[in-house]
Design an enzyme around this catalytic site. Structure first.
Site, PDB file in Angstrom:
ATOM      1  N   LYS A   1      15.953 -19.893  18.789  1.00 33.15           N
ATOM      2  CA  LYS A   1      14.523 -19.993  18.535  1.00 33.15           C
ATOM      3  C   LYS A   1      13.965 -18.569  18.532  1.00 33.15           C
ATOM      4  CE  LYS A   1      10.295 -21.636  20.798  1.00 33.15           C
ATOM      5  NZ  LYS A   1       9.684 -22.770  21.499  1.00 33.15           N
TER       6      LYS A   1
ATOM      7  N   GLU B   1      10.601 -32.180  19.012  1.00 35.11           N
ATOM      8  CA  GLU B   1      10.692 -31.449  20.289  1.00 35.11           C
ATOM      9  C   GLU B   1       9.509 -31.826  21.167  1.00 35.11           C
ATOM     10  OE1 GLU B   1      10.982 -27.165  19.835  1.00 35.11           O
ATOM     11  OE2 GLU B   1      10.076 -26.855  21.796  1.00 35.11           O
TER      12      GLU B   1
ATOM     13  N   ARG C   1       5.731 -29.772  29.080  1.00 31.53           N
ATOM     14  CA  ARG C   1       4.516 -29.185  29.626  1.00 31.53           C
ATOM     15  C   ARG C   1       3.569 -30.217  30.187  1.00 31.53           C
ATOM     16  NH1 ARG C   1       1.980 -25.455  25.326  1.00 31.53           N
ATOM     17  NH2 ARG C   1       3.741 -25.636  23.901  1.00 31.53           N
TER      18      ARG C   1
HETATM   19  O1  LIG Z   1       6.530 -24.876  24.917  1.00 30.92           O
HETATM   20  C1  LIG Z   1       7.391 -24.251  24.322  1.00 30.92           C
HETATM   21  O2  LIG Z   1       8.460 -23.888  24.781  1.00 30.92           O
HETATM   22  C2  LIG Z   1       7.150 -23.954  22.970  1.00 30.92           C
HETATM   23  O3  LIG Z   1       7.945 -24.340  22.175  1.00 30.92           O
HETATM   24  C3  LIG Z   1       5.959 -23.243  22.611  1.00 30.92           C
HETATM   25  C4  LIG Z   1       5.703 -23.496  21.166  1.00 30.92           C
HETATM   26  O4  LIG Z   1       6.538 -22.687  20.425  1.00 30.92           O
HETATM   27  C5  LIG Z   1       4.319 -23.254  20.820  1.00 30.92           C
HETATM   28  O5  LIG Z   1       3.539 -24.051  21.645  1.00 30.92           O
HETATM   29  C6  LIG Z   1       4.071 -23.547  19.382  1.00 30.92           C
HETATM   30  O6  LIG Z   1       2.740 -23.852  19.223  1.00 30.92           O
HETATM   31  P1  LIG Z   1       1.949 -23.534  17.885  1.00 30.92           P
HETATM   32  O7  LIG Z   1       1.804 -22.067  17.853  1.00 30.92           O
HETATM   33  O8  LIG Z   1       0.671 -24.254  18.093  1.00 30.92           O
HETATM   34  O9  LIG Z   1       2.754 -24.085  16.755  1.00 30.92           O
END
Ligand SMILES: O=C(O)C(=O)C[C@H](O)[C@H](O)COP(=O)(O)O
Length: 204
Positions: free
Chosen positions: A125, A37, A41
């Site tokens: 999700k 994925e 961003r």
């Molecule tokens: O940008 C998005 O839509 C995402 O999917 C956000 C992610 O779920 C988090 O960035 C996961 O990040 P960690 O907590 O570091 O594993």
């Protein structure tokens, strides 16, 4: 075929330099994690998706942080083979469903899950997984809503991933730990491959 069945872990990757896209995708695939994925961003995310789609055919590359119908169209045009959103709105859901691309819409509460089930969506999700309540919360949702499978994402670490994967309503987990920023900065793709291999082994 479900995104949730491709591998136990879906790496969530933030790509700042488009040159890293192909080698990091190759490393993740070599480690055993084909579903990748790429979050929308960063400004080069769509180009990164396109390069991975074109040059790493054994990867199953998708777009994350899909928030608007415009994001859906741009992701599909770039070659995304799945779409992930942090939450859901009617306009976004209509666009994702209309795109023909498989998608995982985000939900965090029973009401949000039920609204998505009303639309026939049963693979979601769960975001933000740990801040929202983690394993205990997801286990509790599974009581009244056992027909829904989740990809919890947000705050999951290698040492907690197995606890989520042990739940019957979890198909896979997402996380950013597979691609540490310093490993990408230094081109240490062997480390990415090792982290991916450890994650791939989480569910036999
Ligand atoms: O940008 C998005 O839509 C995402 O999917 C956000 C992610 O779920 C988090 O960035 C996961 O990040 P960690 O907590 O570091 O594993």
């Amino acid at each position: 075929m479900s995104i949730l069945d491709l591998a136990p872990v879906v790496p969530v990757v933030v790509i700042d330099r488009v040159e890293t896209a192909v080698p990091l995708a190759r490393a993740l695939v070599a480690g055993g994690l084909p579903a990748i994925e790429v979050t929308l961003r960063t400004s080069c995310a769509l180009e990164a998706i396109g390069r991975i789609a074109a040059e790493v055919p054994e990867a199953f590359v998708g777009a994350g942080t899909v928030r608007t119908p415009a994001d859906v169209a741009a992701s599909a045009d770039a070659g995304a083979r799945f779409l992930v959103s942090p939450g859901a709105t009617p306009a976004l859901l209509d666009a994702m469903a209309g795109s023909g691309v498989p998608f995982l819409p985000g939900a965090a509460t029973a009401s949000e899950v039920m609204a998505l089930v009303e639309r026939g969506l049963t693979e979601l999700k769960f975001f933000p997984a740990v801040p929202a309540g983690g394993v205990a919360y997801l286990k509790a949702l599974g009581g009244p809503l056992p027909d829904v499978r989740f990809c919890p994402t947000g705050g999951i670490r290698p040492e907690t991933a197995a606890d989520f994967l042990a739940l019957p309503n979890v198909g896979a987990v997402g996380g950013t730990w597979l691609t540490p920023a310093d490993a990408l900065a230094s081109g240490d793709y062997a480390r990415v491959e090792k982290l991916a291999a450890e994650a791939a082994a989480l569910r036999g």
